[in-house]
Scaffold this motif. Sequence first.
Motif, PDB file in Angstrom:
ATOM      1  N   TRP A 218       0.811  -1.222   0.000  1.00  0.00           N
ATOM      2  CA  TRP A 218       0.000   0.000   0.000  1.00  0.00           C
ATOM      3  C   TRP A 218       0.843   1.271   0.000  1.00  0.00           C
ATOM      4  N   ILE A 219       2.176   1.139   0.086  1.00  0.00           N
ATOM      5  CA  ILE A 219       3.031   2.329  -0.004  1.00  0.00           C
ATOM      6  C   ILE A 219       3.639   2.384  -1.400  1.00  0.00           C
ATOM      7  N   SER A 220       3.451   3.483  -2.066  1.00  0.00           N
ATOM      8  CA  SER A 220       3.933   3.648  -3.434  1.00  0.00           C
ATOM      9  C   SER A 220       5.458   3.725  -3.458  1.00  0.00           C
ATOM     10  N   THR A 221       6.044   3.095  -4.485  1.00  0.00           N
ATOM     11  CA  THR A 221       7.499   3.173  -4.712  1.00  0.00           C
ATOM     12  C   THR A 221       7.739   3.609  -6.158  1.00  0.00           C
ATOM     13  N   PHE A 227      14.077   3.375 -11.927  1.00  0.00           N
ATOM     14  CA  PHE A 227      15.478   3.017 -11.767  1.00  0.00           C
ATOM     15  C   PHE A 227      15.792   1.716 -12.510  1.00  0.00           C
ATOM     16  N   ALA A 228      14.915   0.714 -12.374  1.00  0.00           N
ATOM     17  CA  ALA A 228      15.146  -0.573 -13.041  1.00  0.00           C
ATOM     18  C   ALA A 228      15.171  -0.411 -14.551  1.00  0.00           C
ATOM     19  N   THR A 243      11.060  -3.833 -10.343  1.00  0.00           N
ATOM     20  CA  THR A 243       9.984  -3.039 -10.943  1.00  0.00           C
ATOM     21  C   THR A 243       8.752  -2.983 -10.055  1.00  0.00           C
ATOM     22  N   GLU A 244       8.833  -3.482  -8.831  1.00  0.00           N
ATOM     23  CA  GLU A 244       7.679  -3.423  -7.924  1.00  0.00           C
ATOM     24  C   GLU A 244       7.340  -1.964  -7.642  1.00  0.00           C
ATOM     25  N   ASP A 245       6.058  -1.615  -7.794  1.00  0.00           N
ATOM     26  CA  ASP A 245       5.661  -0.225  -7.629  1.00  0.00           C
ATOM     27  C   ASP A 245       4.988   0.048  -6.288  1.00  0.00           C
ATOM     28  N   THR A 246       4.915  -0.965  -5.418  1.00  0.00           N
ATOM     29  CA  THR A 246       4.415  -0.751  -4.057  1.00  0.00           C
ATOM     30  C   THR A 246       5.244  -1.599  -3.095  1.00  0.00           C
ATOM     31  N   THR A 247       5.164  -1.228  -1.816  1.00  0.00           N
ATOM     32  CA  THR A 247       5.782  -2.033  -0.768  1.00  0.00           C
ATOM     33  C   THR A 247       4.814  -2.100   0.406  1.00  0.00           C
ATOM     34  N   ALA A 248       5.204  -2.842   1.441  1.00  0.00           N
ATOM     35  CA  ALA A 248       4.385  -3.095   2.635  1.00  0.00           C
ATOM     36  C   ALA A 248       3.334  -4.154   2.364  1.00  0.00           C
ATOM     37  N   GLY A 249       3.560  -5.011   1.386  1.00  0.00           N
ATOM     38  CA  GLY A 249       2.655  -6.129   1.191  1.00  0.00           C
ATOM     39  C   GLY A 249       2.895  -7.221   2.214  1.00  0.00           C
ATOM     40  N   THR A 341      13.319   4.022  -1.675  1.00  0.00           N
ATOM     41  CA  THR A 341      14.351   2.998  -1.857  1.00  0.00           C
ATOM     42  C   THR A 341      14.265   2.393  -3.245  1.00  0.00           C
ATOM     43  N   ASN A 342      15.421   1.840  -3.714  1.00  0.00           N
ATOM     44  CA  ASN A 342      15.446   1.267  -5.054  1.00  0.00           C
ATOM     45  C   ASN A 342      15.479  -0.260  -5.042  1.00  0.00           C
ATOM     46  N   ASN A 343      15.568  -0.896  -3.859  1.00  0.00           N
ATOM     47  CA  ASN A 343      15.678  -2.352  -3.860  1.00  0.00           C
ATOM     48  C   ASN A 343      14.321  -2.996  -3.611  1.00  0.00           C
ATOM     49  N   TYR A 344      14.302  -4.328  -3.587  1.00  0.00           N
ATOM     50  CA  TYR A 344      13.041  -5.057  -3.487  1.00  0.00           C
ATOM     51  C   TYR A 344      12.521  -5.144  -2.062  1.00  0.00           C
ATOM     52  N   ASN A 345      13.344  -4.911  -1.054  1.00  0.00           N
ATOM     53  CA  ASN A 345      12.897  -4.661   0.308  1.00  0.00           C
ATOM     54  C   ASN A 345      11.931  -5.716   0.828  1.00  0.00           C
ATOM     55  N   GLN A 346      12.266  -6.970   0.672  1.00  0.00           N
ATOM     56  CA  GLN A 346      11.427  -8.050   1.190  1.00  0.00           C
ATOM     57  C   GLN A 346      12.150  -8.787   2.299  1.00  0.00           C
ATOM     58  N   THR A 347      11.510  -8.855   3.467  1.00  0.00           N
ATOM     59  CA  THR A 347      12.072  -9.669   4.534  1.00  0.00           C
ATOM     60  C   THR A 347      11.686 -11.123   4.310  1.00  0.00           C
TER      61      THR A 347
END
Length: 857
Positions: A218-221, A227-228, A243-249, A341-347
Amino acid sequence: MKLATQGGRWSVVRALLAGASLLALPTLARAQDAVAIGNDRGEDVVVTARRRAENIQDVPISVQAISGETLQRKGTIDLQSLIDQTPGLNSTGGNPRNFSITIRGIGYAPTAADGLDNAIGVYFDGVYQARPGQVLQDLVDVQSFEVLRGPQGTLFGRNAAAGALNITFNKPSFTSSQTFEASYGRYNFAQGKAIVTGPITENIAFRTAAFATYADGWISTPLRPAFARAARDKGIYAPTATTEDTTAGTWRWGVRQQFLLEADDLSVNLSGDVNVERDSSSGFSSGGGVAEVFGPGNWGINTTAAQQARVTTALRALGQIENFGGVRNWTPTVDPRSTVTNNYNQTRTTNAGVSLTADYDFGGVTLTSITAWRHWSFDPPQDSDSTPIDIYQNMAISKSNQFSHEVRFASDKSGPIEWQVGGFLYYSKLKDHYVIHQFGADVIPWYNAYNTLASAAFTPIPLSLRQQLTGAQIIENTTVENRNAAIYGQATWHISDALDLTGGLRYTYDRKNGSSPVDTSQLPTALPAGITNAQLNAFYNAIDAVQRNPGLVYRVPGYPTSVATSGYPVDISTSDDNLSGTASLSYKITPNLTTYVTYATGFQAGGLDLNNRSLSPNAPPVQPTTTSNIEAGVKGSLFNRWVTFAIAAYEEKLEGFQTSISFILPDGTAQRGATNVGDIRARGVEWSLAARIGSGIRLTFDGNYNDAVYTRAPSLPAPAELSYNGIANIDAEGQRAPYAPKWALSLTPSWDARISDNAEFYSYAQYSFTSGYGTGVTQSIYTQVPSQHNLNLRAGVRLENDRYDVSLYANNATNERNIISLALLAAPAGAGVTAYLGRTVNYNQPARYGLTVRARY
């Protein structure tokens, strides 16, 4: 005071207990005015705060308990939802590795430091969880959730110096039943649960609980896809591009399997579970971004002229990085609703384990044995430059294995004295594959752009080095072993039907040893063409990439060839022991009104700081923390149990607060890392009130007023508004402790109404409020979380005696943007990787509404 006579002794006891009972009078008066008297009887709340099942009103400590049924009906799925319902409980950290829990403002610790512990113990079915982040999982099929406030130094002991979270799961039943639940909501939130239990044979039963949770980000990236694409179009290798355009999934799933054997006086429960998280939610279904950028026209912080010049240069360099071979330019204009941020940011987190719990009743004495193994792993990418420019990353791939065994003997309740004695053994091994520096595709363009703009005499690094450096890592392979052993005993003397005296002691021995060897083998092993060793050395130093162990030589181009005198420690250890205990008096004024006075002490082991490279080899280990708490309270019920309440006043002291700061050793050496910085005192009042008003209307009101301050803190880092103006340290005595709001309130009105013979309507509103607090070690206007509130709503219908349940919900119904964690970004030093001044924030979920359907058979 000298107690010369029996009468004198009893007068002191009566005075203490009478003083405690005065605490209840305001609550009693309000309850009597607000609640109508009826014939319904309330249900007893049973807790295991003293390692045996007891009515919560008979336990002489401050404890808040929420039943699993209540959690289920409220749709509580994670710890953040629980924090809203339990005033005084708070959390810190933006991911499971950095996670920390506080109670009454005490417990905050730099848990990312591998050789340190937390002052709050977390227990699942009596099994200690080594890392606080292990509690960050979906809470499914819970029997009860208990918050034990204050030191739990006797029965829990293992790092429960300031309190404990005691979570109990439902056990197998010999009556067959199946429960299925499905929820759907905004952002494609979908959760499914299945719980099946029943007999296998006459003496063996099973229970299976499984769940899966998914939600879109739900947070736009917006900068990540751009960048990709730019990296692809230019043929530049950028390993973190996405190329993910959102985070916090969210994507989490788990299974808990249990088998229960009941044979005469023997009961054995074998339990295994696995919980897997593959998302960017940090265990909270939350995300983050840069909420504010400071710079020309908006300095925000009282920076010096030199710092303003560095930031101005950094912002210009970010806007010209393509001219120096970078992937793309970036002008820092940040929308606080998006992340940069520019990375995929997945825990990627796994929490699993097996435990075997056996109880044997010898007749008058019960033996309990708990043997457990738990595994926790955590693999997070981290865009450490906090920009959409690929300068550098780091990550800590942690793997923890722990083994514990506890055995205790407990008497039954037939005699005037109840007692428990036991022993505890614990071993854990944490391996942390810490990528302390991963070079990005933009690191050389960034270095050249910044220094060219800052200095006319600068000689750029050839761009040809990018092919060798991009993706290369400097690694710290930390290993920490922890051994802990304890023996304990506690007894309650029922002096009369009304008066109880409880006392207990625990002796604990704790030893840690660890090592953090640095591996630079991925760096160029020969001097690259066109680069001098002096140039490369300046480059590595400027981007903070010189990482070494003291006493060792690293023969890598760009690294100093002399023996290192500081750096990551190798082969260090520490050991501590402690005797802690508790003593309490409780008195039943009436069968439904109990007052108590309790004194308890606690112990948090010392430790090792293995994750700070500026450690001096002469730096002492982190010393233990001790706590003490005196508490007086009243618990009771009124009007045929239409009203139940508990209120307690406390003063809790912590000596030797462990945290990470920059400081000076006695020999004058500058140090950055974990140490004992001072003492904290928390003083306040906490309460729980539950009332049935009639006509199906109920009300619960829980609250905490807490004044937590430093009583000794002679040299803490100055807050940003002072440090940026040349003041390095301050005496923080009298300042508020971090993560310690003065007020925390939770109010839940609910209404049930029978609408037919086979249908019942129900509804509730869960409102929580927290006053503002600071997230820094010292109070700064830039690390203040403002006052926040949250409202959750649910309404539904239960059909056929609760066999079916259909409800609508709205979590964060007013769409508040509450802050979960907040950190300040520093100004760049030289060509440092943080390119601007700003703040990063993790927020709660936005408004989420949906539907839940449940069926029981």
